[in-house]
Design a protein around this motif. Structure first.
Motif, PDB file in Angstrom:
ATOM      1  N   SER A 197       0.812  -1.216   0.000  1.00  0.00           N
ATOM      2  CA  SER A 197       0.000   0.000   0.000  1.00  0.00           C
ATOM      3  C   SER A 197       0.847   1.268   0.000  1.00  0.00           C
ATOM      4  O   SER A 197       0.382   2.323  -0.408  1.00  0.00           O
ATOM      5  CB  SER A 197      -0.924   0.021   1.221  1.00  0.00           C
ATOM      6  N   TRP A 221      -8.300   8.278   6.898  1.00  0.00           N
ATOM      7  CA  TRP A 221      -9.394   7.338   7.167  1.00  0.00           C
ATOM      8  C   TRP A 221      -9.671   6.419   5.977  1.00  0.00           C
ATOM      9  O   TRP A 221      -9.645   5.195   6.108  1.00  0.00           O
ATOM     10  CB  TRP A 221     -10.645   8.135   7.537  1.00  0.00           C
ATOM     11  N   ASP A 222      -9.993   6.986   4.823  1.00  0.00           N
ATOM     12  CA  ASP A 222     -10.395   6.183   3.664  1.00  0.00           C
ATOM     13  C   ASP A 222      -9.283   5.274   3.170  1.00  0.00           C
ATOM     14  O   ASP A 222      -9.533   4.117   2.820  1.00  0.00           O
ATOM     15  CB  ASP A 222     -10.879   7.077   2.519  1.00  0.00           C
ATOM     16  N   GLU A 223      -8.047   5.767   3.133  1.00  0.00           N
ATOM     17  CA  GLU A 223      -6.964   4.937   2.624  1.00  0.00           C
ATOM     18  C   GLU A 223      -6.619   3.806   3.588  1.00  0.00           C
ATOM     19  O   GLU A 223      -6.341   2.690   3.169  1.00  0.00           O
ATOM     20  CB  GLU A 223      -5.737   5.774   2.267  1.00  0.00           C
ATOM     21  N   PHE A 264      -8.717   2.322   5.788  1.00  0.00           N
ATOM     22  CA  PHE A 264      -9.764   1.302   5.770  1.00  0.00           C
ATOM     23  C   PHE A 264      -9.807   0.543   4.450  1.00  0.00           C
ATOM     24  O   PHE A 264     -10.181  -0.631   4.414  1.00  0.00           O
ATOM     25  CB  PHE A 264     -11.123   1.901   6.132  1.00  0.00           C
ATOM     26  N   ASP A 265      -9.393   1.171   3.353  1.00  0.00           N
ATOM     27  CA  ASP A 265      -9.278   0.447   2.083  1.00  0.00           C
ATOM     28  C   ASP A 265      -8.240  -0.662   2.196  1.00  0.00           C
ATOM     29  O   ASP A 265      -8.476  -1.795   1.743  1.00  0.00           O
ATOM     30  CB  ASP A 265      -8.904   1.409   0.954  1.00  0.00           C
ATOM     31  N   VAL A 266      -7.110  -0.364   2.829  1.00  0.00           N
ATOM     32  CA  VAL A 266      -6.060  -1.376   3.012  1.00  0.00           C
ATOM     33  C   VAL A 266      -6.565  -2.505   3.907  1.00  0.00           C
ATOM     34  O   VAL A 266      -6.360  -3.689   3.611  1.00  0.00           O
ATOM     35  CB  VAL A 266      -4.773  -0.751   3.578  1.00  0.00           C
ATOM     36  N   LYS A 276      -9.618  -3.482   4.339  1.00  0.00           N
ATOM     37  CA  LYS A 276     -10.587  -4.271   3.560  1.00  0.00           C
ATOM     38  C   LYS A 276      -9.879  -5.241   2.615  1.00  0.00           C
ATOM     39  O   LYS A 276     -10.196  -6.428   2.568  1.00  0.00           O
ATOM     40  CB  LYS A 276     -11.516  -3.351   2.759  1.00  0.00           C
ATOM     41  N   ARG A 277      -8.883  -4.748   1.893  1.00  0.00           N
ATOM     42  CA  ARG A 277      -8.168  -5.611   0.947  1.00  0.00           C
ATOM     43  C   ARG A 277      -7.369  -6.696   1.665  1.00  0.00           C
ATOM     44  O   ARG A 277      -7.298  -7.834   1.199  1.00  0.00           O
ATOM     45  CB  ARG A 277      -7.276  -4.775   0.027  1.00  0.00           C
ATOM     46  N   THR A 316      -8.195  -8.027   4.548  1.00  0.00           N
ATOM     47  CA  THR A 316      -9.198  -8.978   5.028  1.00  0.00           C
ATOM     48  C   THR A 316      -9.660  -9.889   3.894  1.00  0.00           C
ATOM     49  O   THR A 316      -9.824 -11.100   4.081  1.00  0.00           O
ATOM     50  CB  THR A 316     -10.390  -8.217   5.646  1.00  0.00           C
ATOM     51  N   GLU A 317      -9.854  -9.332   2.725  1.00  0.00           N
ATOM     52  CA  GLU A 317     -10.230 -10.139   1.561  1.00  0.00           C
ATOM     53  C   GLU A 317      -9.130 -11.140   1.215  1.00  0.00           C
ATOM     54  O   GLU A 317      -9.421 -12.288   0.847  1.00  0.00           O
ATOM     55  CB  GLU A 317     -10.539  -9.239   0.368  1.00  0.00           C
TER      56      GLU A 317
END
Length: 110
Positions: A41, A58-60, A62-64, A66-67, A69-70
């Motif tokens: 990232s 915040w957004d960056e 939580f995007d990491v 999420k990815r 976790t996936e």
């Protein structure tokens, strides 16, 4: 924001049919997949034996998460995710700054 998270698979191991590549994959392989996402990232990060901490907006951040976790989801039918965040607008460099201040306080107390 500093965000510490821990993510691990649970349930039945994933099979090639549901997206997994190794039905006998251990937890460290799943965690390695998550940490790889974090490191790629480009956000400041540290991993220890219990959590991975990342710093960013915040957004960056939580995007990491999420990815990551996936990525772990490929290793089991369920995923466990634990998150702790320190949200302090206007501050950066806290992934190391907080520890440096702590070490300074410990040195001063000696």
């Amino acid at each position: 924001m500093l965000l510490a998270f821990s993510v691990a698979p649970s349930g039945q191991p994933a099979t090639p049919v549901n997206g997994g590549s190794n039905p006998d994959a251990s937890v460290h392989d799943a965690v390695a997949a998550a940490v790889k996402v974090v490191r790629e990232s480009g956000l400041p990060n540290q991993t220890d034996s219990m959590f991975t901490t990342i710093e960013g907006e915040w957004d960056e951040v939580f995007d990491v998460v999420k990815r990551a976790t996936e990525a772990v989801g490929r290793y089991g039918s369920r995923v466990s995710l634990v998150i702790k965040a320190d949200i302090r607008p206007g501050y950066t460099g806290e992934i190391t700054g907080k520890v440096e201040r702590l070490e300074g306080a410990l040195s001063a107390a000696e």
